[in-house]
Enzyme design. Structure first.
Site, PDB file in Angstrom:
ATOM      1  CB  ILE A  15     -60.807  19.144  42.601  1.00 42.31           C
ATOM      2  CG1 ILE A  15     -61.780  18.037  42.136  1.00 42.31           C
ATOM      3  CG2 ILE A  15     -61.542  20.470  42.780  1.00 42.31           C
ATOM      4  CD1 ILE A  15     -62.443  18.305  40.809  1.00 42.31           C
ATOM      5  CB  CYS A  43     -58.503  24.886  53.521  1.00 44.47           C
ATOM      6  SG  CYS A  43     -59.222  24.197  55.014  1.00 44.47           S
ATOM      7  NE  ARG A  80     -62.464  29.491  47.362  1.00 43.96           N
ATOM      8  CZ  ARG A  80     -61.871  30.330  46.543  1.00 43.96           C
ATOM      9  NH1 ARG A  80     -60.944  31.149  47.006  1.00 43.96           N
ATOM     10  NH2 ARG A  80     -62.199  30.391  45.264  1.00 43.96           N
ATOM     11  CG  ASP A 123     -64.637  19.020  50.340  1.00 41.62           C
ATOM     12  OD1 ASP A 123     -63.513  19.474  50.038  1.00 41.62           O
ATOM     13  OD2 ASP A 123     -65.646  19.737  50.457  1.00 41.62           O
ATOM     14  CE  LYS A 181     -66.920  25.189  55.703  1.00 39.23           C
ATOM     15  NZ  LYS A 181     -65.529  24.768  55.490  1.00 39.23           N
ATOM     16  CG  ASN A 182     -68.842  23.317  51.648  1.00 37.96           C
ATOM     17  OD1 ASN A 182     -68.206  24.112  52.334  1.00 37.96           O
ATOM     18  ND2 ASN A 182     -68.313  22.192  51.204  1.00 37.96           N
TER      19      ASN A 182
END
Length: 434
Positions: free
Chosen positions: A341, A128, A104, A319, A34-35
């Protein structure tokens, strides 16, 4: 006597009903990252030529990005795991707020728009709510490339001065190895005049994937995957066909699902080098891993606690912090999980505690005392990875759990219950009407 009302009927929100205690088997298929897919889609803005992306996950965020690009004049077609984009009719440089508010990754548009059109006006993004995640580094990098940038009333307006409307190459040193800033600057710099360097660049696989695809489009990018990226600007890019890398976070989630249910499961396709830190922690927990070119088979052992500290790649990924914590709740002994993070990524702790987990939270550090088994409960995932962690906890818990927050879960996992059910899980999706 009135009919009994099931637990699931008491929850009006869309939710998953998970019957815990079932072992998994067979193979779990990993979708495209996805990213990576989101930023690759925005790269279509850099060229008039067609971009055909394969292995694209079918997620709500992907549709959100498709809608944003279409609003700018990009032609978009989707067919299962393939997305076709062409920006030959690019006519707009300001995505509407109602589309960017929940995503985002929408901010990635600013770099390509500046590089291609010389101007952009992009609202600050949503997504998120796991911390500030500011865009200061993105903006500083764009300014270094010659853009005039101002932030006013939640909107970032950027333009390239002069008649050429072309950015200028620059040497940029990031204060932190931000993935988003690295990718934004990289996309802006490929069409800039001259050579640019990004020092202290993010080294994540998704950055490497972006650089590889940009090169396939005619860019000249070297060093991606290391701390210094060099970009030699070119006048134009062309389209290409490209396949998105497998999602390392989904792969890690499935490996943890195997471990938490004490199951032997094969996960594929996987690029093992993208998960080295996670694989090591699974071994440290007591799991055995069989790795080949196509996938990873996890064989559970007598699980015991380990300590986790999230770090930029190649460290342990933030993540997977929440999913791994779910695993540690039933591992023998004490584990310490430290989030380095994001400052607000412990929202899953209270929900795991509702399921009986023994966790003490001290700021961004959680001390986990393993217990034999979690207990089913209604819980809510307040962000994407928290929701995934609660699904994993539900798989291992005694009884029937309900997990809501599917609006978050569906942003990052492609039909997660379908995949898990095919491997032996018992999960029902409830989508109340009205």
């Amino acid at each position: 006597m009135p009919a009994a009302v099931s637990i699931s009927q008491e929850i009006l929100k869309p939710h998953l009903e998970i019957q815990g205690g079932h072992t998994l088997s067979r193979e779990l298929k990993v979708s495209g990252a996805k990213n990576s897919a989101l930023v690759l889609m925005t790269s279509a803005l850099l060229s008039e030529g067609p971009l055909e992306l394969h292995n694209v996950p079918q997620l709500t965020d992907i549709q959100g990005m498709a809608d944003i690009l279409a609003s700018l004049g990009v032609r978009v077609k989707r067919s299962q795991e393939t997305v076709w984009l062409q920006a030959d009719g690019l006519h707009h440089a300001e995505p509407p707020y109602d589309l960017v508010n929940g995503l985002r990754a929408s901010f990635f548009c600013i770099g390509p728009l500046l590089g291609r059109l010389g101007h952009a006006k992009v609202p600050l993004p949503g997504g998120c709510r796991i911390g500030a995640r500011p865009v200061v580094e993105h903006i500083r990098g764009l300014k270094a490339l010659g853009a005039m940038v101002k932030v006013e009333h939640g909107v970032v307006t950027a333009s390239v001065p002069g008649t050429s409307r072309r950015l200028k190459g620059a040497a940029i040193v990031l204060d932190c190895p931000s993935v988003g800033a690295t990718e934004t600057i990289l996309m802006a710099a490929v069409l800039a005049e001259g050579t640019s360097t990004i020092e202290n660049a993010a080294q994540e696989p998704e950055v490497q994937d972006l650089a590889k695809m940009l090169n396939a489009m005619g860019a000249r990018v070297s060093g991606a995957g290391g701390p210094i990226i060099t970009i030699e600007g070119v006048e134009r890019l062309h389209g290409c066909n490209y396949s998105v890398i497998p999602d390392r976070i989904e792969a890690g989630t499935f490996l943890i699902a195997a471990a938490i249910t004490r199951s032997i499961v094969r996960v594929s396709p996987v690029i093992p080098e993208h998960l080295n830190a996670v694989l090591q922690k699974l071994r440290d927990c007591g799991c055995t891993l069989e790795i080949d070119k196509q996938g990873i088979t996890l064989i559970p052992g007598d699980l015991h606690g380990v300590d986790i500290i999230t770090q930029p790649f190649p460290g342990f990924p933030t993540d997977l912090q929440a999913p791994f914590m779910a695993l540690l709740t039933t591992a023998k002994g004490t584990s310490v999980v430290t989030e380095k993070i994001y400052e607000n990524r412990m929202q899953h702790v209270a929900e795991l505690q509702r399921m009986g987990a023994s966790i003490r939270l001290q700021g961004n550090t959680a001390v986990v005392e393993g217990i034999p088994q979690l207990s089913a409960a209604p819980v809510s995932g307040n962000d994407l990875r928290a929701a995934a962690a609660l699904v994993l906890a539900g798989l291992a818990a005694h009884g029937i759990s309900q997990v809501d927050g599917l609006n978050h879960l569906d942003r990052g996992y492609d039909e997660i219950e379908t995949k898990l059910n095919a491997s032996g899980a018992h999960i029902l999706r409830h989508q109340p009407s009205g």
